[in-house]
Enzyme design. Sequence first.
Site, short mmCIF file in Angstrom:
data_model
loop_
_atom_site.label_atom_id
_atom_site.label_comp_id
_atom_site.label_asym_id
_atom_site.label_seq_id
_atom_site.Cartn_x
_atom_site.Cartn_y
_atom_site.Cartn_z
CG ASP A 186 -2.30 0.51 0.91
OD1 ASP A 186 -2.41 1.32 -0.02
OD2 ASP A 186 -3.26 0.12 1.60
N GLY A 223 -4.17 5.28 -7.82
CA GLY A 223 -4.26 5.90 -9.15
C GLY A 223 -3.43 7.15 -9.31
CG ASN A 224 -1.67 9.58 -6.58
OD1 ASN A 224 -1.64 10.80 -6.69
ND2 ASN A 224 -2.52 8.97 -5.76
CG ASP A 243 -9.68 1.98 -1.03
OD1 ASP A 243 -8.65 2.15 -1.70
OD2 ASP A 243 -9.66 1.68 0.18
C1 GAL Z 1 -6.32 1.07 1.25
C2 GAL Z 1 -6.28 0.13 0.06
C3 GAL Z 1 -7.31 -0.95 0.31
C4 GAL Z 1 -6.96 -1.68 1.57
C5 GAL Z 1 -6.86 -0.70 2.74
C6 GAL Z 1 -6.32 -1.34 4.00
O1 GAL Z 1 -5.40 2.05 1.09
O2 GAL Z 1 -6.56 0.84 -1.10
O3 GAL Z 1 -7.35 -1.83 -0.80
O4 GAL Z 1 -5.75 -2.36 1.39
O5 GAL Z 1 -5.98 0.35 2.42
O6 GAL Z 1 -6.15 -0.43 5.04
#
Ligand code: GAL
Length: 585
Positions: A186, A223-224, A243
């Site tokens: 992430d 998407g950056n 998300d």
């Molecule tokens: C977001 C990510 C999600 C999930 C979540 C967990 O940033 O886009 O898919 O992994 O964090 O905290």
Amino acid sequence: MNARKLLLNNIVSTRKIPPAYYINVHMILKKVKAFSLIILAIGCYFFPASSMFIKPDKDDGLALTPPMGWNSWNIFQADINQAKIEETADAMVSSGMRDAGYNYLVIDDGWMAEQRTSDGQLCGDPQKFPLGMKSLGDYIHSKGLKFGLYECRGYLTCQKLPGSYYHEEQDMKTFAFWGVDYVKLDGCYAERNKRPSDVDLSIYSEAIKKSGRPMVLSISDFGNGSWAWGAKDFTHLWRTSYDIRPNMESIFYCANTSGGNGVIDSAFNGLWQFAGPGHWNDPDMLEVGNLTSVIQDKLHFSLWCMLAAPLMAGNDLREMPDSIRNILTAKEVIAVDQDPRGFQGYKVFDNGKQQVYNKPLSDGTTAVLLLNMDKENADVTVHWDQIGLHGSQKVRDLWKETDLGYFNNFFVAKNLPQYGHLLIKVGTPGGKMIAGPQPVPVEKYTVTRDGTTWLSDIYYLMKQGDAPVKDKNFKGKEISIAGIQYKKGLNCQTSSRIMYSLNGKADRFQAVVGIDDAYRGDAPAQFKVYNGDYFGGQVLFDSGKLGKDSAMKVDVDVKEVKYILLTVDGKNVEADWADAKVIAK
Ligand code: GAL
């Protein structure tokens, strides 16, 4: 119930002592860590971040087709534990998902203990995963599945658990020891690393190589612009969107980031030219089974298959109805996604209510999706000349697995209700491959010339927000700040980000920034110029808050800068990058 399940169900203690196998890995990794910290310290002192950049040859043969599996986030968020994951592994086998190709079981955020051990090791949350992560990995592998695990390149994960920043090598070694096959990495807090994303990710790519265990690297930067700055040299898939959520608005938003103009100049017609075997655009994990009707679930799945998207199921497999299982395991539909040619589908028609996508396949045929988004029933047509064919062509319905016959010049999907669609295969297998469209040539989206290049004359590679209108404002009038009008420039509405490729060719970026005179409100705007993407965290210019009627000149050194990111923060403002240009000697 087997002995292992019995043990899990009966564990009530909150064991703080790590399981025995941690002790072995700790002893080995402690020595490695001391040595690598010294090397890292010497490296950081003598070499600036950019010269530490190693461009690896990511020819590892992984993810040659879009990865398929299941991920815990969409259905459980952080509410995960050993029993749930093991039951899901069992269900992946018993439901036929594994045999349909879903082989990665990925555990997302929320698996780890709040603190690393005293020598910096990650470990599983002892209450949620009392037997530890290696044991869980062993269970997953014993089912003929592969083990995926989440981490974050910031100092914390998005759930504020320990991130991997500064522990990259150590963590990838630990993952390898646990038997991890797939890393979901992430981006939360990564901007604080102050490393351009290519540098940041080259560190992971190297760390994975050094760990000695092949692992797919899937990154999430919402998407950056990973497709733009070359994430494909280091990673196998990257997110193109924020998300996903279980509603059709979100499904179409995510689809439009990868298959439409949601995040790139419309000249590209989506991100198809940036995907291929070993590197995929990822419009986020599946919500199939979490939507409100089967017709929605089915359309979502068809779209993802046309977009050559990774297929990471996100529903509760333990209680999956047959209607959903039939969607997720539909053989001929999955084959479109997994086609070895790896050509991502693209739109050939979109009137805002109906759309047609085309995806040329390796067997000389092409897959076509005809869909209706509108509340009113509609006919949707594809003409063979839109998809590189002509004359009489064979058509097969891929959901029904039935040949529909031969059709001359076009095919009509009749009377489609809202979200209704047909997914067809056109042509006879065995023929020559259909060429597909030409990619946008590099000189159209990067600085290649000496002298002045107006940014509004080349295509941007990434955008977020309502950005930008070129050489005029959103009302179609000339760009104007504090009473002065400008013929060239970019006008953006609300908070926005735009990325351009400078290719290391330009010396200076110049513009005049301010709120457009057409704006009637009184909110201020803040303009920033970044080197690279947002997650690089390297700000070259910051206007501070600018009110209406004030203009500020920007003149920054961009020598050797590969990508430039222009951001505006402001609520509903109309902001101008007037006369935005780069100058190369
Ligand atoms: C977001 C990510 C999600 C999930 C979540 C967990 O940033 O886009 O898919 O992994 O964090 O905290």
